[in-house]
Design an enzyme around this catalytic site. Structure first.
Site, PDB file in Angstrom:
ATOM      1  N   LYS A  77       0.806  -1.225   0.000  1.00  0.00           N
ATOM      2  CA  LYS A  77       0.000   0.000   0.000  1.00  0.00           C
ATOM      3  C   LYS A  77       0.838   1.273   0.000  1.00  0.00           C
ATOM      4  O   LYS A  77       0.389   2.307  -0.501  1.00  0.00           O
ATOM      5  CB  LYS A  77      -0.951  -0.005   1.192  1.00  0.00           C
ATOM      6  CG  LYS A  77      -2.011  -1.096   1.105  1.00  0.00           C
ATOM      7  CD  LYS A  77      -3.027  -0.977   2.210  1.00  0.00           C
ATOM      8  CE  LYS A  77      -4.122  -2.023   2.045  1.00  0.00           C
ATOM      9  NZ  LYS A  77      -5.237  -1.817   2.970  1.00  0.00           N
ATOM     10  N   GLY A 136      -0.883  -1.260  15.050  1.00  0.00           N
ATOM     11  CA  GLY A 136      -0.373  -1.204  13.686  1.00  0.00           C
ATOM     12  C   GLY A 136       0.032   0.194  13.281  1.00  0.00           C
ATOM     13  O   GLY A 136      -0.429   1.189  13.864  1.00  0.00           O
ATOM     14  N   SER A 137       0.919   0.260  12.276  1.00  0.00           N
ATOM     15  CA  SER A 137       1.360   1.572  11.769  1.00  0.00           C
ATOM     16  C   SER A 137       1.585   1.539  10.262  1.00  0.00           C
ATOM     17  O   SER A 137       2.243   2.407   9.711  1.00  0.00           O
ATOM     18  CB  SER A 137       2.649   2.002  12.474  1.00  0.00           C
ATOM     19  OG  SER A 137       3.687   1.042  12.284  1.00  0.00           O
ATOM     20  N   GLY A 139      -0.164   0.727   6.156  1.00  0.00           N
ATOM     21  CA  GLY A 139      -1.125   1.406   5.306  1.00  0.00           C
ATOM     22  C   GLY A 139      -2.537   1.389   5.853  1.00  0.00           C
ATOM     23  O   GLY A 139      -3.241   2.398   5.821  1.00  0.00           O
ATOM     24  N   MET A 140      -2.988   0.243   6.369  1.00  0.00           N
ATOM     25  CA  MET A 140      -4.343   0.168   6.897  1.00  0.00           C
ATOM     26  C   MET A 140      -4.474   0.967   8.176  1.00  0.00           C
ATOM     27  O   MET A 140      -5.504   1.617   8.426  1.00  0.00           O
ATOM     28  CB  MET A 140      -4.739  -1.292   7.133  1.00  0.00           C
ATOM     29  CG  MET A 140      -6.208  -1.481   7.397  1.00  0.00           C
ATOM     30  SD  MET A 140      -7.194  -1.079   5.927  1.00  0.00           S
ATOM     31  CE  MET A 140      -8.790  -0.768   6.642  1.00  0.00           C
TER      32      MET A 140
END
Length: 280
Positions: A77, A136-137, A139-140
């Protein structure tokens, strides 16, 4: 019998428009979703999933074949940003791409993940005063954090093992960063934007400590396959509201479909396609 299943099988020809998905671990969900709608609406399109070995060559193929559109999934991404010609506002705002549209050889990059998450948050009963932890870090996670900010959440912590990307994402929106949560942390809303819980090696992993999950008020897991991840199961077992990844993928895929075809499918057709995409 649904409108798609009752129609005749499509016959592909030289004018058939090709759309694809690019993912490290492609599933059948997007392929079935889009092809169901093409069939239901009588469109001369076909959709095929690929696991590229060379992402730069794959994107060049979109331009050269030509392919009308491509869904982009983990881990590509962010990598495709330098490979496209025009970065549309939805992708530029979060430096992440989940959709490429080929306009006569000019590749336009979009992000429909953001809108799907934003729509789901808008329809939820989650209190905007709640504290939020986002695992998380990538694209999503960028899409999720941006959507949380737009929805009005102000007490958000990005939880990521990668210190650089985690602090960058948190700092962009004035949020906090932690490398991990402790057992005694108590965020109200837990959001998983990592592959933890996804089919494969991460299938039984939890993105947060069990004690944190038990104390939370609600959850949101973007993992689409399976939709009943360990996090989703744990929250539902405790009687807590949760948004699962099947809703995210249906929303973002419907937006992709509209970008590829110029047609916005009805909510009823989207629901049919989403249900069909998950059949074994």
């Amino acid at each position: 019998m649904s409108s798609s299943e009752s129609s005749h099988a499509r016959v592909l020809d030289r004018d058939t428009v090709l759309c694809v998905s690019l993912a490290a671990r492609p599933s059948n969900i997007g392929t079935r979703f889009h092809n169901y709608l093409y069939n239901a609406l009588g469109l001369n399109y076909v959709y095929k999933a690929f696991a590229p070995t060379d992402i730069a060559a794959a994107v060049a193929g979109i331009r050269g074949l030509p392919i009308r559109g491509a869904a982009v999934s983990m881990p590509y991404k962010e990598a495709v940003l330098e490979l496209v010609d025009v970065t549309e506002p939805s992708a530029a705002a979060i430096d992440s791409v989940n959709t490429i549209v080929n306009e006569a050889g000019v590749l336009h990059a979009y992000n429909t993940d953001f809108q799907a998450v934003a729509d789901l948050l808008a329809d939820s009963d989650f209190d905007r005063s709640w504290s939020v932890a986002v695992a998380g870090s990538g694209g999503m996670a960028k899409a999720v954090v941006a959507a949380l900010r737009e929805a009005g959440f102000s007490e958000v912590t990005v939880v990521a093992r990668n210190t650089q990307t985690g602090t960058d994402l948190a700092g962009r929106y004035g949020f906090a960063y932690r490398s991990a949560l402790a057992d005694d942390d108590r965020p109200d809303l837990l959001v998983n934007a990592t592959p933890m819980g996804m089919s494969g090696d991460a299938a039984e992993q939890l993105p947060f400590p069990t004690a944190v999950i038990e104390a939370a008020r609600a959850g949101f897991d973007v993992v689409a396959l399976p939709p009943d991840t360990p996090l989703v199961r744990a929250l539902r077992a405790a009687g807590k509201p949760v948004i699962s990844g099947d809703a995210v993928i249906a929303g973002q895929a419907a937006a992709q479909f509209a970008l590829y075809t110029g047609i916005t499918p009805s909510p009823e057709l989207v629901a049919e396609a989403s249900e069909y995409s998950r059949r074994s």
